[in-house]
Design an enzyme around this catalytic site. Structure first.
Site, PDB file in Angstrom:
ATOM      1  N   CYS A  86       0.928  -1.282  -0.088  1.00 41.34           N
ATOM      2  CA  CYS A  86       0.152  -0.115   0.010  1.00 41.34           C
ATOM      3  C   CYS A  86       0.923   1.371   0.091  1.00 41.34           C
ATOM      4  O   CYS A  86       1.932   1.468   0.998  1.00 41.34           O
ATOM      5  CB  CYS A  86      -0.814   0.007   1.147  1.00 41.34           C
ATOM      6  N   CYS A 120       0.097   5.031   6.826  1.00 36.02           N
ATOM      7  CA  CYS A 120      -0.663   5.021   8.171  1.00 36.02           C
ATOM      8  C   CYS A 120       0.270   4.195   9.177  1.00 36.02           C
ATOM      9  O   CYS A 120       0.792   3.146   8.794  1.00 36.02           O
ATOM     10  CB  CYS A 120      -1.865   4.050   7.978  1.00 36.02           C
ATOM     11  N   CYS A 166       0.017   0.543  10.471  1.00 38.02           N
ATOM     12  CA  CYS A 166      -0.332  -0.602   9.627  1.00 38.02           C
ATOM     13  C   CYS A 166       0.759  -1.257   8.774  1.00 38.02           C
ATOM     14  O   CYS A 166       1.564  -0.658   8.272  1.00 38.02           O
ATOM     15  CB  CYS A 166      -1.359  -0.013   8.355  1.00 38.02           C
ATOM     16  N   CYS A 224     -16.760  -9.032   4.406  1.00 39.63           N
ATOM     17  CA  CYS A 224     -16.142  -7.795   3.987  1.00 39.63           C
ATOM     18  C   CYS A 224     -14.876  -8.097   3.355  1.00 39.63           C
ATOM     19  O   CYS A 224     -14.200  -9.133   3.773  1.00 39.63           O
ATOM     20  CB  CYS A 224     -15.922  -6.918   5.329  1.00 39.63           C
ATOM     21  N   CYS A 264     -19.750  -5.995   2.182  1.00 38.44           N
ATOM     22  CA  CYS A 264     -18.967  -4.739   2.662  1.00 38.44           C
ATOM     23  C   CYS A 264     -17.557  -4.635   2.019  1.00 38.44           C
ATOM     24  O   CYS A 264     -16.820  -5.748   1.638  1.00 38.44           O
ATOM     25  CB  CYS A 264     -18.719  -4.588   3.888  1.00 38.44           C
ATOM     26  N   CYS A 305     -19.890   2.629   6.798  1.00 34.84           N
ATOM     27  CA  CYS A 305     -19.398   2.135   8.093  1.00 34.84           C
ATOM     28  C   CYS A 305     -18.067   2.757   8.259  1.00 34.84           C
ATOM     29  O   CYS A 305     -17.156   2.650   7.406  1.00 34.84           O
ATOM     30  CB  CYS A 305     -19.165   0.609   7.619  1.00 34.84           C
ATOM     31  N   ARG A 307     -19.428  -1.963  15.985  1.00 32.83           N
ATOM     32  CA  ARG A 307     -18.735  -3.070  15.667  1.00 32.83           C
ATOM     33  C   ARG A 307     -17.702  -3.194  16.739  1.00 32.83           C
ATOM     34  O   ARG A 307     -16.823  -2.542  16.539  1.00 32.83           O
ATOM     35  CB  ARG A 307     -18.455  -3.065  14.273  1.00 32.83           C
TER      36      ARG A 307
END
Length: 407
Positions: free
Chosen positions: A120, A124, A127, A166, A200, A260, A332
């Site tokens: 990616c 972040c 992550c 998801c 999702c 979400c 959640r």
């Protein structure tokens, strides 16, 4: 020193609240949903009903609002006061709100699959999938999974009791990759939906046109977390702005897909940042259909590898605040649950959490085993939420209108 003082203050609040609650029925058996709905709109319940003579707790008393009513005009000051309430007082009120809008025994089981792992371009700091520290995390970038492989995973999830599937990609967004890869995700979405599961996706930033294509493919909801407060966001990532997140959320909402959107606790933020995040979520034009509350799972090799995750009671507090601010939203209980005791999870459910993620992984971090969750559900008297049961919040994509064709 400041953190120690805050910890001591919160401990005193909790001790005072515990003493006052030992003789109350705050943890009594849940009122049946039908009974709760019959009485939901009777006498107005004030969030500051439980007044106390102690000066510090009186100063932190919640503002005058009708408990269980839906508002989109919360102020930062109001939310900060709610966030600072004695924990058991907060949970007591959150449990009331939960029973007004939800069946307290029903908890949705969801499965999250990383369909494109690693590589990616985002930064972040929590992550492992960022290419910026791939040398430290040793996480290799993988290709986008094939449709058949994903559908087999969805079938296993459904057989295990999940009703929402998801799919996550380590992308900045579909615009970063070729059109063929996005088309493949659209095909996956269509096929999972045809299985009778809610579906999702979390694919990064979307354009309005991409959001419309996902809607046409049958997407139930789109996950795009804000992570933390606007004030602290630049400490979490440098590759995008807070406004970028809000723009994608707006595109999703305008396309008619349920939103979400939640955050992560334990990124080095203060409690004021957590309250600020909740304020942003609760003042969106429409409350999200779902709000995931995540606890940081530190990953070796990431810039946040040495941060201390939030405590279980920190998670309980965040869930209770989310439930009071967004009564109809599904809250959640997400990443970090693997480190929680059964007792802490029970408090989370009492405070308003009504969804968990199952499966041995959440993207790249560990998760609870199926056998553990089955035992927990049985022990607490919980039951799974079926797919396409109408949601009180969110768009038409998850209101249950398509359930008949999948029944």
């Amino acid at each position: 020193a400041a953190r120690a003082r805050r910890a001591m203050t919160r401990a005193r609040r909790t001790a005072n609240a515990l003493a006052s609650h030992l003789s109350r029925a705050a943890f009594a058996a849940p009122t049946p949903a039908a009974h709760a709905h019959a009485h939901a709109h009777r006498a107005a319940l004030n969030l500051s009903t439980h007044a106390t003579t102690h000066a510090s707790t009186a100063a932190a008393a919640a503002p005058s609002r009708t408990l269980g009513a839906i508002y989109n005009d919360w102020t930062k000051a109001e939310v900060a006061k709610i966030y600072a309430r004695p924990l058991l007082e907060l949970v007591y009120d959150a449990a009331k709100v939960h029973r007004m809008h939800h069946d307290p025994r029903q908890v949705q089981q969801c499965t999250l699959l990383s369909i494109k792992t690693g590589g990616c371009p985002e930064t972040c700091n929590y992550c492992a999938q960022s290419s910026s520290w791939k040398g430290e995390t040793k996480l290799k970038a993988e290709k986008l999974m094939g449709v058949d492989e994903v559908i087999e995973a969805a079938k296993r999830a459904k057989e295990a009791g999940s009703t929402r599937f998801c799919m996550g990609t380590a992308w900045r967004g579909p615009s970063q990759v070729g059109a063929g890869q996005f088309e493949r995700v659209l095909d996956m979405t269509q096929q999972v939906r045809d299985m009778g599961m809610e579906v999702c996706a979390t694919l990064g930033m979307l354009t309005p046109e991409q959001a419309l294509k996902l809607k046409e493919a049958g997407l139930t909801a789109y996950n795009h977390n804000l992570d933390t407060s606007p004030e602290y966001y630049d400490k979490v990532t440098s590759s995008r702005k807070y406004e970028d997140r809000l723009n994608t959320i707006a595109a999703v909402r305008d396309a008619g897909i349920s939103v979400c959107c939640g955050g992560i606790l334990g990124l080095g933020e203060e409690e004021s940042d957590r309250a600020s995040l909740m304020t942003v979520l609760a003042t969106l034009p429409e409350h999200p259909e779902s709000v995931p509350i995540n606890a940081l799972v530190p990953v070796e090799g990431t810039p946040f590898k040495d941060l201390k995750p939030p405590s279980g009671l920190d998670m309980v507090r965040a869930i209770a605040v989310a439930r009071i601010l967004m009564p109809a939203t599904v809250v959640r209980l997400s990443a970090g649950r693997v480190n929680m005791s059964a007792e802490t999870q029970a408090l989370c459910f009492l405070a308003g959490a009504n969804s968990v993620f199952t499966g041995d992984k959440l993207l790249t971090t560990p998760n609870n085993e199926k056998s553990e969750d089955s035992f927990l559900f049985e022990e607490l008297g919980l039951e799974g939420r079926p797919a396409f049961v109408p949601y009180a919040a969110g768009a038409a994509s998850s209101d249950g209108s398509e359930w008949k064709q999948h029944a």
